[in-house]
Design a protein around this motif. Structure first.
Motif, PDB file in Angstrom:
ATOM      1  N   SER A 199       0.833  -1.209   0.000  1.00 23.46           N
ATOM      2  CA  SER A 199       0.000   0.000   0.000  1.00 23.46           C
ATOM      3  C   SER A 199       0.862   1.252   0.000  1.00 23.46           C
ATOM      4  O   SER A 199       0.639   2.185  -0.779  1.00 23.46           O
ATOM      5  N   LYS A 200       1.875   1.291   0.859  1.00 24.56           N
ATOM      6  CA  LYS A 200       2.752   2.454   0.970  1.00 24.56           C
ATOM      7  C   LYS A 200       3.534   2.669  -0.325  1.00 24.56           C
ATOM      8  O   LYS A 200       3.623   3.795  -0.834  1.00 24.56           O
ATOM      9  N   LEU A 201       4.102   1.588  -0.867  1.00 23.66           N
ATOM     10  CA  LEU A 201       4.914   1.721  -2.067  1.00 23.66           C
ATOM     11  C   LEU A 201       4.066   2.138  -3.266  1.00 23.66           C
ATOM     12  O   LEU A 201       4.477   2.997  -4.054  1.00 23.66           O
ATOM     13  N   MET A 202       2.892   1.572  -3.424  1.00 21.38           N
ATOM     14  CA  MET A 202       2.037   1.931  -4.554  1.00 21.38           C
ATOM     15  C   MET A 202       1.630   3.401  -4.491  1.00 21.38           C
ATOM     16  O   MET A 202       1.601   4.097  -5.509  1.00 21.38           O
ATOM     17  N   ARG A 203       1.308   3.872  -3.308  1.00 19.74           N
ATOM     18  CA  ARG A 203       0.941   5.287  -3.159  1.00 19.74           C
ATOM     19  C   ARG A 203       2.098   6.195  -3.600  1.00 19.74           C
ATOM     20  O   ARG A 203       1.892   7.188  -4.313  1.00 19.74           O
ATOM     21  N   GLU A 204       3.287   5.868  -3.140  1.00 18.21           N
ATOM     22  CA  GLU A 204       4.457   6.688  -3.460  1.00 18.21           C
ATOM     23  C   GLU A 204       4.752   6.679  -4.958  1.00 18.21           C
ATOM     24  O   GLU A 204       5.080   7.719  -5.539  1.00 18.21           O
ATOM     25  N   LEU A 205       4.639   5.511  -5.583  1.00 17.13           N
ATOM     26  CA  LEU A 205       4.935   5.414  -7.008  1.00 17.13           C
ATOM     27  C   LEU A 205       3.925   6.189  -7.845  1.00 17.13           C
ATOM     28  O   LEU A 205       4.289   6.854  -8.816  1.00 17.13           O
ATOM     29  N   ILE A 206       2.663   6.095  -7.495  1.00 12.65           N
ATOM     30  CA  ILE A 206       1.627   6.783  -8.261  1.00 12.65           C
ATOM     31  C   ILE A 206       1.830   8.287  -8.225  1.00 12.65           C
ATOM     32  O   ILE A 206       1.655   8.982  -9.228  1.00 12.65           O
ATOM     33  N   ARG A 207       2.241   8.807  -7.079  1.00 10.99           N
ATOM     34  CA  ARG A 207       2.340  10.261  -6.900  1.00 10.99           C
ATOM     35  C   ARG A 207       3.710  10.821  -7.283  1.00 10.99           C
ATOM     36  O   ARG A 207       3.903  12.032  -7.269  1.00 10.99           O
ATOM     37  N   ASN A 208       4.647   9.965  -7.622  1.00  9.66           N
ATOM     38  CA  ASN A 208       5.988  10.418  -7.985  1.00  9.66           C
ATOM     39  C   ASN A 208       6.023  10.729  -9.481  1.00  9.66           C
ATOM     40  O   ASN A 208       5.973   9.828 -10.314  1.00  9.66           O
ATOM     41  N   GLN A 209       6.137  11.999  -9.820  1.00 10.88           N
ATOM     42  CA  GLN A 209       6.119  12.419 -11.218  1.00 10.88           C
ATOM     43  C   GLN A 209       7.451  12.205 -11.931  1.00 10.88           C
ATOM     44  O   GLN A 209       7.553  12.419 -13.144  1.00 10.88           O
ATOM     45  N   ARG A 242      -7.789   3.068  -5.516  1.00  6.75           N
ATOM     46  CA  ARG A 242      -8.688   3.657  -6.507  1.00  6.75           C
ATOM     47  C   ARG A 242      -8.773   5.187  -6.415  1.00  6.75           C
ATOM     48  O   ARG A 242      -8.578   5.876  -7.416  1.00  6.75           O
ATOM     49  N   PRO A 243      -9.056   5.777  -5.238  1.00  5.33           N
ATOM     50  CA  PRO A 243      -9.156   7.242  -5.193  1.00  5.33           C
ATOM     51  C   PRO A 243      -7.858   7.964  -5.499  1.00  5.33           C
ATOM     52  O   PRO A 243      -7.856   9.083  -6.022  1.00  5.33           O
ATOM     53  N   ILE A 244      -6.727   7.323  -5.186  1.00  3.23           N
ATOM     54  CA  ILE A 244      -5.437   7.949  -5.484  1.00  3.23           C
ATOM     55  C   ILE A 244      -5.232   7.999  -6.990  1.00  3.23           C
ATOM     56  O   ILE A 244      -4.740   8.991  -7.540  1.00  3.23           O
ATOM     57  N   ILE A 245      -5.605   6.925  -7.657  1.00  3.25           N
ATOM     58  CA  ILE A 245      -5.469   6.886  -9.110  1.00  3.25           C
ATOM     59  C   ILE A 245      -6.378   7.923  -9.762  1.00  3.25           C
ATOM     60  O   ILE A 245      -6.027   8.543 -10.760  1.00  3.25           O
ATOM     61  N   ARG A 246      -7.546   8.124  -9.184  1.00  4.02           N
ATOM     62  CA  ARG A 246      -8.462   9.126  -9.728  1.00  4.02           C
ATOM     63  C   ARG A 246      -7.860  10.524  -9.670  1.00  4.02           C
ATOM     64  O   ARG A 246      -8.148  11.376 -10.504  1.00  4.02           O
ATOM     65  N   GLU A 247      -6.996  10.757  -8.674  1.00  9.60           N
ATOM     66  CA  GLU A 247      -6.321  12.054  -8.571  1.00  9.60           C
ATOM     67  C   GLU A 247      -5.210  12.186  -9.609  1.00  9.60           C
ATOM     68  O   GLU A 247      -4.787  13.284  -9.940  1.00  9.60           O
ATOM     69  N   GLU A 248      -4.734  11.063 -10.103  1.00 19.57           N
ATOM     70  CA  GLU A 248      -3.619  11.045 -11.046  1.00 19.57           C
ATOM     71  C   GLU A 248      -4.098  10.460 -12.369  1.00 19.57           C
ATOM     72  O   GLU A 248      -3.694   9.385 -12.796  1.00 19.57           O
ATOM     73  N   THR A 249      -4.960  11.167 -13.060  1.00 21.98           N
ATOM     74  CA  THR A 249      -5.617  10.618 -14.242  1.00 21.98           C
ATOM     75  C   THR A 249      -4.651  10.342 -15.387  1.00 21.98           C
ATOM     76  O   THR A 249      -4.970   9.580 -16.298  1.00 21.98           O
ATOM     77  N   GLU A 250      -3.458  10.922 -15.343  1.00 20.63           N
ATOM     78  CA  GLU A 250      -2.519  10.667 -16.420  1.00 20.63           C
ATOM     79  C   GLU A 250      -1.967   9.248 -16.363  1.00 20.63           C
ATOM     80  O   GLU A 250      -1.297   8.789 -17.284  1.00 20.63           O
TER      81      GLU A 250
END
Length: 340
Positions: A199-209, A242-250
Motif C-alpha cells: 500500500s505504501k509503495l504503490m501510493r508513493e509510485l503513483i504520486r511520484n512524477q 482507486r481514489p489515489i489513481i483518480r487524482e492522477e488521471t494521467e
C-alpha cells in the motif's frame, strides 16, 4: 553491442507461489536501463540507451539450461551499443533464494566461456543474489593444476547488502524491485505487514512524477505477483488505491495494458475508465504541443543529474564522471557535497 542474460532458479516461497523466473525476466526487460544504473552506474554511463535495445530468443542458451534438469531458467539476451561506438556484451545472472552452492563460481565461468567461445565477444559478468541468508560462496573461480592456472572473477551483488532505508530513499525505480525482493523474505507468513508495504509503495509510485508511467506499471506488476496477498487484502488494497489513481488521471495508460497487476485491475470499473479516457484525449491534444519542448529539456537535465548522483553514491571519481557526462567538475563537487 551488449548482451544481458538472466537465469533464475525455480523456488517456492512461503506465503504463495508465483512464477519467479517469469517475473524477473519481465522486469529486467522492462527496467533494463534502471537495473544497470542501480547496480553499475559507471557501466550505465558508457551505454548509449538512446539506441534501441533488442532482446533475443532464449533458445540461444537452451544447451546450458538443459544441463540442470528439474530447474527453470529465465534468460534474457539484450543487444545495446556503447557511446563510443564499440561493442560490449553483458552477462547478468540472477540467483534467487539460492543455497550456498560451492559450484556457483564454476557455473558462472562455464556460462561466460560458452558465450565467449560461441560469439568471441568481450563480456562483463554480473551476478545478483537475492537470498536472505549469509552468502559464503567464493566470488571467483580458480583452477590450479600442474602449472595450469585460471582465475575468473565477476561483479557480485547481494540484495541483502542494501538497507531498507537506503532503498526507500533511492530515486532509482529499480531500488523498489530490490526492496520488494527483500520484503518477500521479511514478510513471509505475515500478510498484514506485506499489505502495508504494498500500500505504501504503490501510493508513493503513483504520486511520484519523476517516474515514467511505463516504469510504474512494471513495478506494480512485479510486486503484485511477487508479494501475493489473501483475497480480502487484495480487495482492500484495490479500494484504497482507486481514489489515489483518480487524482492522477494521467496514469490511465497503466490500466489499459493486458498485463496490469491484480490490484490495478480490481481498482477500476468500466464506466469510470471511459470517463477518464475521454478527459485525457481532450487534454492531451491541447497540452502536448505546449509541454513537449519544455518537458524534453527538463527531462534530459534530470536524467544526467540522476546518473551523476548514482555514480557519486558508488564512489566513482569526479574526473571520470565529468568525462562521461560533460558536466563541470565544480558542479559535480557541489552535488557530492549535497549528498554528505
Amino acid at each position: 553491442m551488449a548482451v544481458a542474460w538472466v537465469r533464475e532458479e525455480e523456488v517456492t516461497y512461503d506465503g504463495g507461489s508465483s512464477d519467479q523466473d517469469g517475473l524477473w525476466k519481465k522486469v529486467l526487460g522492462d527496467l533494463f536501463e534502471d537495473f544497470i544504473l542501480f547496480f553499475s552506474p559507471e557501466l550505465h554511463a558508457q551505454i548509449d540507451f538512446q539506441q534501441h535495445t533488442d532482446f533475443l530468443d532464449k533458445e540461444l542458451f537452451q544447451e546450458i539450461a538443459d544441463e540442470k534438469k528439474g530447474r527453470r531458467f529465465a534468460d534474457r539476451l539484450a543487444k545495446v551499443r556503447l557511446k563510443n561506438g564499440m561493442e560490449q556484451w553483458i552477462l547478468i545472472h540472477i540467483e534467487v533464494q539460492s543455497k550456498n552452492e560451492s559450484d556457483f563460481p564454476e557455473r558462472m565461468f562455464r556460462y561466460f566461456y560458452r558465450i565467449y567461445d560461441r560469439y568471441q565477444e568481450k563480456i562483463v559478468a554480473i551476478a545478483v543474489h537475492t537470498s536472505p541468508y549469509k552468502n559464503t560462496i567464493p566470488k571467483r573461480f580458480t583452477y590450479n593444476y600442474l602449472g595450469t592456472e585460471l582465475n575468473y572473477s565477476y561483479r557480485n551483488y547481494r540484495t541483502e547488502a542494501y538497507s531498507n532505508d537506503e532503498l526507500e530513499r533511492s530515486e532509482n525505480i529499480f531500488s523498489k524491485i530490490v526492496l520488494a525482493a527483500k520484503v518477500l523474505h521479511q514478510t513471509k507468513d505475515e500478510a498484514h505487514q506485506r499489505y502495508l508495504f504494498k500500500s505504501k509503495l504503490m501510493r508513493e509510485l503513483i504520486r511520484n512524477q519523476n517516474y515514467s508511467r511505463t516504469a510504474v506499471q512494471a513495478v506494480f506488476h512485479f510486486i503484485d505477483y511477487l508479494l501475493q496477498l489473501p483475497e480480502a487484502y487484495t480487495k482492500q488494497l484495490s479500494n484504497e488505491i482507486r481514489p489515489i489513481i483518480r487524482e492522477e488521471t494521467e496514469l490511465m495508460e497503466l490500466y489499459n495494458k493486458e498485463n496490469a497487476s491484480p490490484t490495478i485491475k480490481n481498482a477500476f470499473d468500466l464506466e469510470w475508465e471511459k470517463g477518464v479516457q475521454q478527459g485525457l484525449e481532450q487534454g492531451l491534444e491541447q497540452g502536448l504541443e505546449q509541454g513537449l519542448e519544455q518537458g524534453l529539456e527538463q527531462g534530459l537535465e534530470q536524467g544526467v543529474k540522476k546518473v551523476v548522483v548514482e555514480m557519486l553514491r558508488k564512489g566513482t571519481p569526479v574526473d571520470f564522471i565529468a568525462e562521461v557526462t560533460h558536466l563541470a567538475k565544480e558542479e559535480i563537487e557541489k552535488m557530492r557535497e549535497m549528498l554528505q
